[in-house]
Design a protein around this motif. Sequence first.
Motif, PDB file in Angstrom:
ATOM      1  N   LYS B 424       0.857  -1.185   0.000  1.00  0.00           N
ATOM      2  CA  LYS B 424       0.000   0.000   0.000  1.00  0.00           C
ATOM      3  C   LYS B 424       0.895   1.237   0.000  1.00  0.00           C
ATOM      4  O   LYS B 424       1.668   1.438   0.941  1.00  0.00           O
ATOM      5  CB  LYS B 424      -0.862  -0.020   1.270  1.00  0.00           C
ATOM      6  N   PRO B 425       0.799   2.059  -1.053  1.00  0.00           N
ATOM      7  CA  PRO B 425       1.584   3.299  -1.047  1.00  0.00           C
ATOM      8  C   PRO B 425       0.979   4.326  -0.108  1.00  0.00           C
ATOM      9  O   PRO B 425      -0.247   4.396   0.050  1.00  0.00           O
ATOM     10  CB  PRO B 425       1.511   3.790  -2.499  1.00  0.00           C
ATOM     11  N   VAL B 426       1.822   5.093   0.548  1.00  0.00           N
ATOM     12  CA  VAL B 426       1.366   6.202   1.391  1.00  0.00           C
ATOM     13  C   VAL B 426       1.733   7.489   0.651  1.00  0.00           C
ATOM     14  O   VAL B 426       2.895   7.681   0.264  1.00  0.00           O
ATOM     15  CB  VAL B 426       2.026   6.141   2.782  1.00  0.00           C
ATOM     16  N   LEU B 427       0.727   8.339   0.423  1.00  0.00           N
ATOM     17  CA  LEU B 427       0.888   9.464  -0.496  1.00  0.00           C
ATOM     18  C   LEU B 427       1.126  10.789   0.230  1.00  0.00           C
ATOM     19  O   LEU B 427       0.674  10.979   1.366  1.00  0.00           O
ATOM     20  CB  LEU B 427      -0.379   9.595  -1.358  1.00  0.00           C
ATOM     21  N   LYS B 441       9.648   6.740  13.753  1.00  0.00           N
ATOM     22  CA  LYS B 441       8.289   6.431  13.298  1.00  0.00           C
ATOM     23  C   LYS B 441       8.316   5.534  12.063  1.00  0.00           C
ATOM     24  O   LYS B 441       7.481   4.635  11.918  1.00  0.00           O
ATOM     25  CB  LYS B 441       7.531   7.728  13.014  1.00  0.00           C
ATOM     26  N   ILE B 442       9.304   5.773  11.178  1.00  0.00           N
ATOM     27  CA  ILE B 442       9.426   4.914   9.998  1.00  0.00           C
ATOM     28  C   ILE B 442       9.731   3.482  10.436  1.00  0.00           C
ATOM     29  O   ILE B 442       9.132   2.518   9.957  1.00  0.00           O
ATOM     30  CB  ILE B 442      10.530   5.470   9.060  1.00  0.00           C
ATOM     31  N   THR B 495      -2.226   8.065  12.836  1.00  0.00           N
ATOM     32  CA  THR B 495      -2.369   8.713  14.147  1.00  0.00           C
ATOM     33  C   THR B 495      -1.049   9.271  14.676  1.00  0.00           C
ATOM     34  O   THR B 495      -1.013   9.824  15.769  1.00  0.00           O
ATOM     35  CB  THR B 495      -2.922   7.706  15.185  1.00  0.00           C
ATOM     36  N   HIS B 496       0.041   9.108  13.926  1.00  0.00           N
ATOM     37  CA  HIS B 496       1.336   9.600  14.406  1.00  0.00           C
ATOM     38  C   HIS B 496       2.007  10.527  13.393  1.00  0.00           C
ATOM     39  O   HIS B 496       3.222  10.458  13.178  1.00  0.00           O
ATOM     40  CB  HIS B 496       2.253   8.432  14.781  1.00  0.00           C
ATOM     41  N   GLN B 497       1.208  11.388  12.750  1.00  0.00           N
ATOM     42  CA  GLN B 497       1.767  12.369  11.821  1.00  0.00           C
ATOM     43  C   GLN B 497       2.508  13.466  12.576  1.00  0.00           C
ATOM     44  O   GLN B 497       2.142  13.745  13.719  1.00  0.00           O
ATOM     45  CB  GLN B 497       0.623  12.970  10.975  1.00  0.00           C
ATOM     46  N   PRO B 498       3.536  14.145  12.005  1.00  0.00           N
ATOM     47  CA  PRO B 498       4.080  13.795  10.698  1.00  0.00           C
ATOM     48  C   PRO B 498       5.174  12.733  10.803  1.00  0.00           C
ATOM     49  O   PRO B 498       5.994  12.774  11.712  1.00  0.00           O
ATOM     50  CB  PRO B 498       4.688  15.110  10.231  1.00  0.00           C
ATOM     51  N   VAL B 499       5.183  11.798   9.843  1.00  0.00           N
ATOM     52  CA  VAL B 499       6.289  10.852   9.724  1.00  0.00           C
ATOM     53  C   VAL B 499       7.349  11.485   8.803  1.00  0.00           C
ATOM     54  O   VAL B 499       8.542  11.406   9.056  1.00  0.00           O
ATOM     55  CB  VAL B 499       5.784   9.508   9.152  1.00  0.00           C
TER      56      VAL B 499
END
Lengths: 504, 504
Positions: B424-427, B441-442, B495-499
Amino acid sequence: MSKQSAPGNGLKIRRLGIDTGHDFVIYMRRDCHVCRSEGFTAHTRIEVDSGDRKITAVLNIVNHGLLLQGEAGLSERAWTKLGVSEGHVVTVRYAKPLDSLSQVRAKIYGKRIDPDGFLDVLGDVVSGRYSDIHLSSFITACAAQALDTNEVSALTAAMIETGDQVSWPNSPIADKHCVGGLPGNRTTPIVVSIAAACGLTIPKTSSRAITSPAGTADTMETLAPVNLSAAAMRRVVEREGGCIVWGGAVDLSPADDILIRVERALDLDSEGQLVASVLSKKIAAGSSHVVIDIPVGETAKIRSAAAAASLARIMTEVAHRFDLKLAVTTSDGSQPVGRGIGPALEARDVLAVLQGKDSAPADLRAHALTLAGSLLELCGTAAEGAGEDMAAQTLASGQAWAKFQAICEAQGGMRVPPVADHRKPVLATRSGRVSALDNRKIARAARLAGAPVSKAAGLEMHIRLGDTVEAGQPLFTLHASASGELNYALDYIGTHQPVIVIEP
Amino acid sequence: MSKQSAPGNGLKIRRLGIDTGHDFVIYMRRDCHVCRSEGFTAHTRIEVDSGDRKITAVLNIVNHGLLLQGEAGLSERAWTKLGVSEGHVVTVRYAKPLDSLSQVRAKIYGKRIDPDGFLDVLGDVVSGRYSDIHLSSFITACAAQALDTNEVSALTAAMIETGDQVSWPNSPIADKHCVGGLPGNRTTPIVVSIAAACGLTIPKTSSRAITSPAGTADTMETLAPVNLSAAAMRRVVEREGGCIVWGGAVDLSPADDILIRVERALDLDSEGQLVASVLSKKIAAGSSHVVIDIPVGETAKIRSAAAAASLARIMTEVAHRFDLKLAVTTSDGSQPVGRGIGPALEARDVLAVLQGKDSAPADLRAHALTLAGSLLELCGTAAEGAGEDMAAQTLASGQAWAKFQAICEAQGGMRVPPVADHRKPVLATRSGRVSALDNRKIARAARLAGAPVSKAAGLEMHIRLGDTVEAGQPLFTLHASASGELNYALDYIGTHQPVIVIEP
């Protein structure tokens, strides 16, 4: 099928009849579709949701035979906590990340935990989301990076807030607590009986042993039921003015009970945890006036007058923030109090004092009268300096003994303390004068003999400091319910000499 | 019946097929005669003696059905460790008191642990006598009361002494280690291939992930077997000059592997434990010359130049005491290295560099060449200042790639890294310039996606610091083997932005 948020992760639950102690364990088949689709492996922490309740359990994977496809099993405690019936469908998912662990890590590196932080940690502790690893790290961090007064207050408040709280219509509400560490120092049943007989309201909740051979709750349980609900405790107090029950059964400060199990495994009891543990129970129980007893001795829990003063200071400061009136007294902790060490053996000493027997241990009697006197003065029942006399008269008149029996009856009926099947005297190997006793080794021997799990186990002291003994004379007698435990205690004594020092 | 010291406590042992993870569990019936006579209760720690081997296991009590009278069951790991066959008679008794716990308590209160103390603790750890509670307290105490250089040396020595040790006929024995904390920083297979191709002996043992999505052993395992015995590892090194195997399989510093599991659960990695962990593995593996890579970045494991300098100092001091030659280099830890994060995804980056592909990540290639060059100089293979050129030539000529394939074949045969079923790409949610990446976080997202347990899982980065992106452009792609894990990682990212920070 019961209500389901994610039917794809539904599993029929079965009680497997496996008692894993305090651990919540869920059992799944290796080829279970949920296990495979979610990527669970052995020891994954899993949230189990019955629809009404949630628990966090550790996964054990079963290879064959125990479960059918589509089933999951629960350990005994998990089964009870979830409160479901056989065949109920539960949903399972990864337990959420433990965000409150960042508080523990910060503490490890010397930062302070603020009130919200303690609430986060204890909320997770009470809901069962902390594994042994997490609990132990929290306990150890709070011991290694000593809590300051603000932190102890915040920990105390969080312990109160994450449990039930009791309030009383009248005032004052009297209470007493001994900081422990001294084998046999079982004054509580005597103090409560005297205070209640003098008209005070004293709803006493006690803990079970942490690292000692008996807590007051363990001892009292040999004389009457102590696992009372909040409602049952209230009825006892309304009727008799006092009670002596186990704090855990009324769910006051449940976090404390969880932490105590870990402190016991580590044989660790830090100042901050100690203060929060004691005061949270008192405040949650609705107490307003409390006498604290701190025995001081080289082998007691508190080893020096300086340590006692430090503990008294922080305890008084924290109590003040909660508007709790405190009287702190120190006492001689150089040797055990009374003769018995272990639940039933201590209960017998308590009965002898209450019944006014000549054979009653004089030190236990005197110490109980001091504490009762201090409490009567603190609450304004006796004038300053007159408390101890009032206490002595209440004991001598038989009013305290009558009150104790009435309390036992109100708690569910008086019991006769059990007697151990296996006994073995330990003899003096030389003649001379008893110059020192090691409370810690004596306590350890009593625990190895089976106390407090085995109520009848422990040891009975035959000598006191300063006594003259002959070689071959019994120093104490070990009591055990199983021969294995008796031998275990004997081995320990043999390899950890001297327990009692005899000088020529 | 096999040899018995205490036939009264003999129980026929059965394999119950329950996988309890790392825990050793023994199952007994509530009405078992041994349980009753010894006074065992659920969670009692019990010594199980087969005659040849002993383990310490935790008791789970079974109510019905699972066991016959006179039988006891073992969990899978306990069964393997005890090494007995079905129906073998074992004796059981209370585990002895954990005397070494006094060392842990002393440490909690700020005392130093001496070399004998560490040996006592680690001896008990390796023999399985420490429960999770004890292990966690030891780890936490050593983090909260930072170990000094003497203690780190003593811990290192104890880790070496309680495990196997390897020695080599030749010298120098080269090695490298990265202190970690930087996702995708998988230089080891490249450095080993270059060094071995240049004639160095480099028997590399690596660990599995602690809190990261992949350790070198996890990544390497997608390319070749890594669970080699000491003898098998030696054959690989004799033939090819180098190897890349899992350290745990050859039982070097087994205490470290046990402690690492607890550190992982706490997400904790203290300086002293880190140094002892790294150096004990190197010294036990017989290394004489080691290059240490310390990536420094705000969200890397080591966050500042000062912290890196402190770590380098203590590591160099401890290494000196063991006569180990060390070259410590720091590198840029502000963003992941390479593109892949997770065992298989990192393996693909490694292959691209070794094969000299144009698409190979330039940063991974450059970083590996720096480290290989430093090692060639430290060992005297290259003149000072000429190491990196020699490394680059060895890579460009295809010698390193040929050497890597030969090592994989020698370790049991080269493998093709697995590909994840779910992606799943994260945009990007806005257009702009990538100004920061949160390594932690990554790494967390990659772990939640299933890495390192699921080899194919993790994430693939599509951007680097300073890149310009358009809204809707993929920033990274999540890879998972199970849809549950994919969703779990997506939830976490949501829920943990920003990555990844994008500035307009």
